[in-house]
Design a protein around this motif. Structure first.
Motif, short mmCIF file in Angstrom:
data_model
loop_
_atom_site.label_atom_id
_atom_site.label_comp_id
_atom_site.label_asym_id
_atom_site.label_seq_id
_atom_site.Cartn_x
_atom_site.Cartn_y
_atom_site.Cartn_z
N THR A 298 0.86 -1.07 0.07
CA THR A 298 0.06 0.15 -0.20
C THR A 298 0.83 1.36 -0.02
O THR A 298 0.56 2.28 -0.56
CB THR A 298 -0.81 0.19 1.31
N GLU B 139 3.89 1.41 -1.23
CA GLU B 139 4.62 1.52 -2.35
C GLU B 139 3.51 2.11 -3.73
O GLU B 139 3.87 2.91 -4.56
CB GLU B 139 5.15 0.37 -2.91
N ARG B 140 2.20 1.84 -3.31
CA ARG B 140 1.04 2.14 -4.39
C ARG B 140 0.96 3.76 -4.13
O ARG B 140 0.80 4.55 -5.01
CB ARG B 140 -0.01 1.47 -4.18
N THR B 141 0.83 4.18 -2.86
CA THR B 141 0.83 5.61 -2.71
C THR B 141 1.92 6.46 -3.35
O THR B 141 1.79 7.41 -3.76
CB THR B 141 0.82 5.73 -1.10
N ARG C 231 4.07 5.45 -5.83
CA ARG C 231 3.88 5.50 -7.14
C ARG C 231 2.82 6.39 -7.73
O ARG C 231 2.84 7.13 -8.66
CB ARG C 231 3.48 4.14 -7.71
N GLN C 232 1.86 6.56 -6.82
CA GLN C 232 0.72 7.57 -7.34
C GLN C 232 1.18 8.95 -7.21
O GLN C 232 0.87 9.72 -8.07
CB GLN C 232 -0.44 7.36 -6.39
#
Length: 601
Positions: free
Chosen positions: A326, A328-330, A332-333
């Motif tokens: 989660t 890492e997803r933030t 990348r966003q």
């Protein structure tokens, strides 16, 4: 990566004289097998030696100005040489407003030569003696090996921070505006940094930052508050831990970070904009919650900081609440948003102390670099990386620019007004230019009638401790004695009587419309923010156009609807109306200007 076309291999189907055949540069044929294999081995050896390095063989050449100095080595200098080196260090400290960075083992042209362990120890010992002579301390930031040299000895380069020992409150003061969506953890992070204790997961660390009862009850910041974090001459953190007071922090610190905690909720947007325009932050810290990502006012706050050209770095908080995926997803966003054409930023994720040092140095040198930190205020994960970054972060302006501002006439922006028992009227704000001393006589205005009134400055306080002299760029509170508080308002200025300031009811500005749901035309009313000025204005005319839409530019004449204001030519202007937002530059008072009347007693 190695280009296979240079490896000496022959591609299938190529002729004898094709790429990779045994022809040298002079066209003569060479021995195919022996020389090609020998060339392969040599190239592989060179590739292995160079790809293992973490630094390029060159830094940018040394600049004559600035606070960065290259030294190949400082081994056993003569007394005359030592005096020259100490004078040079004093110059670099002056250029960096009390801070300098020495690169040991580097030539003036930027070549990374490196030193043996014995020479490095001797050089650092000499640098420490130089620092003691000019009243400073040194901190070793990092050492790196350079292994592309021809010999087999391990050689290193060292990066050293030299910082003046504090004297007479002349510490380096940097202001950092804290932005981010509501409930992203802004106040909690500041509480952990300034109090020296981790949060309990329920917001205990933020309680000391709140100014109103409803903020404590809701857990949401609605006003602007200030918190300080100090670093001493050795780079150690100085905060409220160990029962220190604000005065003790100021006395012990060579560098002070003043955090401006702004509101995250959308209904307090005008307060957040006022904090960004009025308090002149050097940097902005955008806090993003790892579990929610970019939400609410995050994009809006990012856009405001970029429109005002405030350098911004990002902190992803609450990483203890979610999985690594989660987080890492933030990240990348955030990287996708920063790389969009409207931002054109280069995100730099900080994962170790070396990254933090590099990020701090490149952050002020390049406007496109945006460091990203991932941390937790509960577990303390990666919190030290943010402290390293803040410790090394250099000021945006050099000593020459600071001196030029101090040579100008006094101009103090009034941002806050208080009534203090046994003291009287007190105003808080920022000294834009000049020098202000205790007992100095100034004029304040403009009033609703366009007048300026005489007053006398009593005592001065910076960061809750007494101060005799206030210099350009510093924020402080000034005691005005029995001056009538009802005559003051936010947005006024206190200036030298010699200035003869010009005030205006109308002004022109070159604007760009960032966002508007409909069309922007003559007669529209917007709230204008120019420095510490915040007032509703009416659009009188658009030069050369009848209306504007999102993204369009024009020169517009505005008229204040209530009272005249003091505006500075070339100041940044931001205006809004509901969801409408715009940016402007170079406001100019329209002729004929209303000049100040004779100051009244």
């Amino acid at each position: 990566m190695v280009d296979l076309s240079e490896s000496g291999a022959v591609s299938p189907g190529h002729g004898r004289h094709g790429q990779g055949s045994g022809f040298g540069n002079n066209g003569k044929k060479t021995s195919k097998k022996s020389r090609t294999r020998r060339g392969k081995r040599g190239r592989r050896r060179r590739i292995k030696r160079t790809t293992g390095t973490t630094q390029p063989p060159y830094f940018p050449p040394e600049a004559e100005e600035g606070n960065i100095e290259y030294k190949l080595k400082l081994v056993n200098p003569t007394q005359y040489r030592f005096e020259h080196l100490a004078t040079q260090l004093k110059w670099r400290l002056q250029e960096g407003r009390g801070e300098a960075v020495y690169q040991i083992g580097v030539e003036d042209n930027g070549l990374l030569v490196g030193l043996t362990e014995a020479d490095m120890k001797a050089s650092l010992k000499t640098l420490k003696r130089m620092a003691e002579k000019v009243g400073a301390d040194i901190t070793l930031l990092r050492e790196r090996e350079v292994d592309y040299d021809l010999d087999r000895n391990t050689r290193k380069i060292a990066e050293v921070l030299v910082r003046k020992v504090p004297d007479d409150q002349q510490f380096l003061d940097l202001r950092v505006a804290v932005l981010g969506n509501v409930d992203s953890g802004k106040s909690t992070l500041l509480g952990v940094l300034t109090q020296g204790e981790l949060d309990n997961g329920r917001g205990r660390a933020r309680l000391n930052l709140f100014r109103h009862l409803h903020e404590i009850q809701t857990g949401r910041t609605s006003s602007i508050s200030f918190e300080i974090l100090g670093f001493n001459s050795k780079g150690e953190v100085v905060n409220y831990s160990e029962s220190r007071t604000a005065e003790e922090i100021c006395e012990s610190s060579s560098k002070m970070i003043t955090f401006i905690d702004l509101a995250g909720h959308h209904k307090y947007l005008k307060t957040t904009i006022f904090g960004l325009t009025s308090y002149c932050p050097d940097f902005a810290m955008l806090v993003v919650s790892a579990n929610t990502g970019i939400a609410g006012t995050t994009r809006e706050h990012l856009g405001l900081a970029m429109a005002l050209k405030v350098p911004i770095f990002i902190v992803v908080s609450k990483v203890d609440l979610c999985s690594r995926g989660t987080v890492e997803r933030t990240v990348r966003q955030l990287e996708r948003v920063l790389k969009q054409p409207g931002c054109n930023k280069v995100p730099m994720v900080v994962s170790n102390p070396d990254d933090a040092v590099t990020a701090a140095q490149q952050f002020t040198q390049s406007a496109c670099i945006t460091p990203i930190f991932t941390l937790s205020s509960v577990t303390g994960e990666s919190l030290d990386l943010l402290k390293v970054f803040l410790n090394i972060l250099p000021p945006l302006s050099n000593s020459k620019e600071q001196e030029e501002l101090m040579q100008q006439l006094t101009e103090f922006q009034v941002d806050e007004i208080y009534s203090v028992p046994d003291v009287g009227t007190v105003v808080g704000g920022t000294l834009y230019s000049g020098v202000c001393r205790e007992g100095e006589r100034l004029v304040v205005g403009p009033t609703d009638e366009g007048r300026f009134l005489r007053l006398k400055v009593g005592s001065i306080q910076r960061n809750r401790s007494a101060c005799r002299v206030l210099r350009a760029g510093q924020a402080a509170t000034l005691a005005l004695g029995n001056f009538d508080r009802s005559l003051l308002r936010k947005g006024m200025v206190m200036v030298s009587p010699k200035m003869n300031p010009t005030i205006c009811c109308q002004f022109e500005a070159a604007i760009v419309l960032l966002f508007h749901a409909k069309t922007f035309r003559r007669g529209s009313q917007v709230t204008v923010h120019v420095g510490n000025v915040r007032q509703t204005a009416t659009v009188e005319c658009l030069h050369g156009k009848d209306e504007l839409r999102t993204g369009e530019r024009a020169v517009v004449r505005f008229r204040f609807i209530k009272h005249p204001e003091y505006l500075r030519l070339g100041a940044k202007l931001l205006f809004r109306e509901g969801v409408t937002k715009g940016m402007a530059m170079s406001p100019a008072c329209c002729p004929p200007p209303r000049t100040m009347t004779k100051p009244e007693s």
